[in-house]
Motif scaffolding. Structure first.
Motif, PDB file in Angstrom:
ATOM      1  N   PRO A 152      10.586  16.550  -3.467  1.00  0.00           N
ATOM      2  CA  PRO A 152       9.823  17.785  -3.349  1.00  0.00           C
ATOM      3  C   PRO A 152      10.701  19.012  -3.455  1.00  0.00           C
ATOM      4  CG  PRO A 152       9.693  16.454  -1.343  1.00  0.00           C
ATOM      5  CD  PRO A 152      10.643  15.782  -2.272  1.00  0.00           C
ATOM      6  N   ALA A 153      10.063  20.186  -3.334  1.00  0.00           N
ATOM      7  CA  ALA A 153      10.790  21.438  -3.511  1.00  0.00           C
ATOM      8  C   ALA A 153      11.947  21.541  -2.542  1.00  0.00           C
ATOM      9  CB  ALA A 153       9.835  22.616  -3.307  1.00  0.00           C
ATOM     10  N   ASP A 154      11.805  20.986  -1.339  1.00  0.00           N
ATOM     11  CA  ASP A 154      12.872  21.005  -0.346  1.00  0.00           C
ATOM     12  C   ASP A 154      13.570  19.653  -0.398  1.00  0.00           C
ATOM     13  OD1 ASP A 154      14.544  21.250   1.762  1.00  0.00           O
ATOM     14  OD2 ASP A 154      13.014  21.751   3.243  1.00  0.00           O
ATOM     15  N   GLY A 162       4.812  18.038   5.057  1.00  0.00           N
ATOM     16  CA  GLY A 162       4.944  19.491   5.087  1.00  0.00           C
ATOM     17  C   GLY A 162       5.884  20.025   4.031  1.00  0.00           C
ATOM     18  N   ARG A 163       6.677  19.139   3.409  1.00  0.00           N
ATOM     19  CA  ARG A 163       7.641  19.573   2.392  1.00  0.00           C
ATOM     20  C   ARG A 163       7.245  19.132   0.991  1.00  0.00           C
ATOM     21  NH1 ARG A 163      13.520  18.500   5.335  1.00  0.00           N
ATOM     22  NH2 ARG A 163      13.150  19.829   7.152  1.00  0.00           N
ATOM     23  N   ARG A 169       0.695  27.060  -3.031  1.00  0.00           N
ATOM     24  CA  ARG A 169       1.921  27.796  -2.718  1.00  0.00           C
ATOM     25  C   ARG A 169       2.681  28.155  -3.993  1.00  0.00           C
ATOM     26  NH1 ARG A 169       3.761  24.310   0.693  1.00  0.00           N
ATOM     27  NH2 ARG A 169       2.951  25.285   2.599  1.00  0.00           N
ATOM     28  N   LEU A 170       2.714  27.228  -4.947  1.00  0.00           N
ATOM     29  CA  LEU A 170       3.400  27.498  -6.204  1.00  0.00           C
ATOM     30  C   LEU A 170       2.715  28.620  -6.982  1.00  0.00           C
ATOM     31  CD1 LEU A 170       4.243  23.879  -7.434  1.00  0.00           C
ATOM     32  CD2 LEU A 170       5.854  25.593  -6.608  1.00  0.00           C
ATOM     33  N   VAL A 171       1.389  28.580  -7.045  1.00  0.00           N
ATOM     34  CA  VAL A 171       0.659  29.587  -7.822  1.00  0.00           C
ATOM     35  C   VAL A 171       0.885  30.988  -7.264  1.00  0.00           C
ATOM     36  CG1 VAL A 171      -1.674  30.435  -8.348  1.00  0.00           C
ATOM     37  CG2 VAL A 171      -1.089  28.044  -8.763  1.00  0.00           C
ATOM     38  N   LEU A 211      -1.328  26.739   6.106  1.00  0.00           N
ATOM     39  CA  LEU A 211      -1.118  27.103   4.703  1.00  0.00           C
ATOM     40  C   LEU A 211      -1.792  28.430   4.383  1.00  0.00           C
ATOM     41  CD1 LEU A 211      -0.265  26.471   1.765  1.00  0.00           C
ATOM     42  CD2 LEU A 211      -2.451  25.238   1.520  1.00  0.00           C
ATOM     43  N   ILE A 212      -3.035  28.593   4.820  1.00  0.00           N
ATOM     44  CA  ILE A 212      -3.759  29.838   4.556  1.00  0.00           C
ATOM     45  C   ILE A 212      -3.061  31.010   5.237  1.00  0.00           C
ATOM     46  CG2 ILE A 212      -5.938  31.053   4.979  1.00  0.00           C
ATOM     47  CD1 ILE A 212      -7.304  28.264   4.682  1.00  0.00           C
TER      48      ILE A 212
END
Length: 305
Positions: A152-154, A162-163, A169-171, A211-212
């Motif tokens: 993942p990104a992390d 969560g990771r 999130r990307l958009v 997330l929101i």
């Protein structure tokens, strides 16, 4: 916030967007203190009493009949997705045990088999919070080629939900993904509209709320779109993308939901057969295919987070 809090906000937002002239009401030039229709005007259009509609909008009436909700939906001029969303928000929430958390989302064997079956076509498996649960190589290459394929990104967070990469999130927070979409606002509205539908179905999901909250804090555009309370079922949509490897490509993103509509979904990107975009996707599939140096081919090369 529970469903009935979302219900109040949704009704208020939609009522404020309707003007009297939109529904054939005469105002005789009087000054109006609130935007859009008044509660009593909306109640009149729906054929219900103003006090009852007020209780409904304030979340105090939790047993509205389907007929009443359909009348309100018609008065508000809701489309099919918005009407279904209204019914979801107005339903009595199921009680969950104290401290209950939503079950972790995982890719089922059936979904893994479906992902393998579309090998060579860009595809990703998305959870209800827009987490990326799995992707094949063309899917990774099309939507997030700047992220490492196998983690993942992390880095190091593959076992931590969560990771996981998260498409919402990307958009909104990733410059590469923002540049990827020619009409970024259209993609952004689709993401927000889908999250609205999910929030209506899962009002007590703490990870969704987090997330929101994160997106609201870090993206003014997300905060504005979220406050608009628009909902959008993103089953099929066309997007023009500026891909750094294969150039401009127009794809149709189709979302295949589980029969229950509550599990992970498979998002597949296709192009018109014989079109330059189809050729670009074929080039992308070739460019992202495993090399001989990577070892023997194991069938569809996918990655699950």
């Amino acid at each position: 916030m529970n469903k009935h809090g979302h219900l109040a906000e949704f009704l208020q937002a939609r009522r404020s967007r309707l003007r009297p002239e939109d529904v054939g009401l005469r105002t005789y030039g009087e000054r109006r203190r609130v935007p859009g229709l008044r509660r009593e005007e909306l109640a009149m259009l729906a054929g219900i009493s103003a006090p009852y509609y007020t209780r409904l909008e304030q979340g105090q009436s939790r047993n509205a009949s389907r007929e009443v909700l359909d009348a309100v939906a018609s008065a508000l001029r809701l489309d099919d997705s918005e009407r279904a969303h209204l019914h979801t928000l107005a339903s009595t929430p199921k009680r969950r045990g104290p401290g209950a958390r939503p079950r972790p989302e995982r890719v089922t064997p059936a979904t893994s088999a479906l992902l393998a079956a579309v090998d060579g076509t860009p595809a990703v498996v998305i959870g209800r919070r827009s987490d990326v649960l799995a992707w094949n190589r063309p899917g990774h290459g099309l939507f997030a080629g700047h992220l490492d394929h196998d983690s993942p990104a992390d880095p190091g967070g593959a076992g931590d939900p969560g990771r996981r990469p998260n498409m919402a999130r990307l958009v909104f927070l990733d410059a590469h993904t923002r540049e990827l979409y020619v009409d970024w606002p259209a993609k952004a509205r689709a993401v927000v509209g889908n999250l609205r539908l999910t929030a209506g179905r899962h009002p007590d999901d703490p990870l969704l709320a987090a997330l929101i909250g994160e997106l609201t804090m870090h993206s003014r555009e997300f905060a504005t779109m979220w406050a608009d309370h628009r909902v959008l079922a993103c089953d099929v949509a066309d997007y023009e993308m500026r891909h750094p490897l294969v150039g401009t490509v127009t794809v149709t993103q189709q979302t295949l939901q589980s029969p229950q509509g509550d599990g992970p979904s498979l998002v597949v990107a296709t192009a018109d057969p014989g079109s330059p975009s189809a050729a670009a996707l074929a080039l992308l599939a070739h460019a992202t295919a495993p090399r001989a140096a990577d070892g023997p081919h194991r069938g569809a090369d996918t990655h699950t987070f």
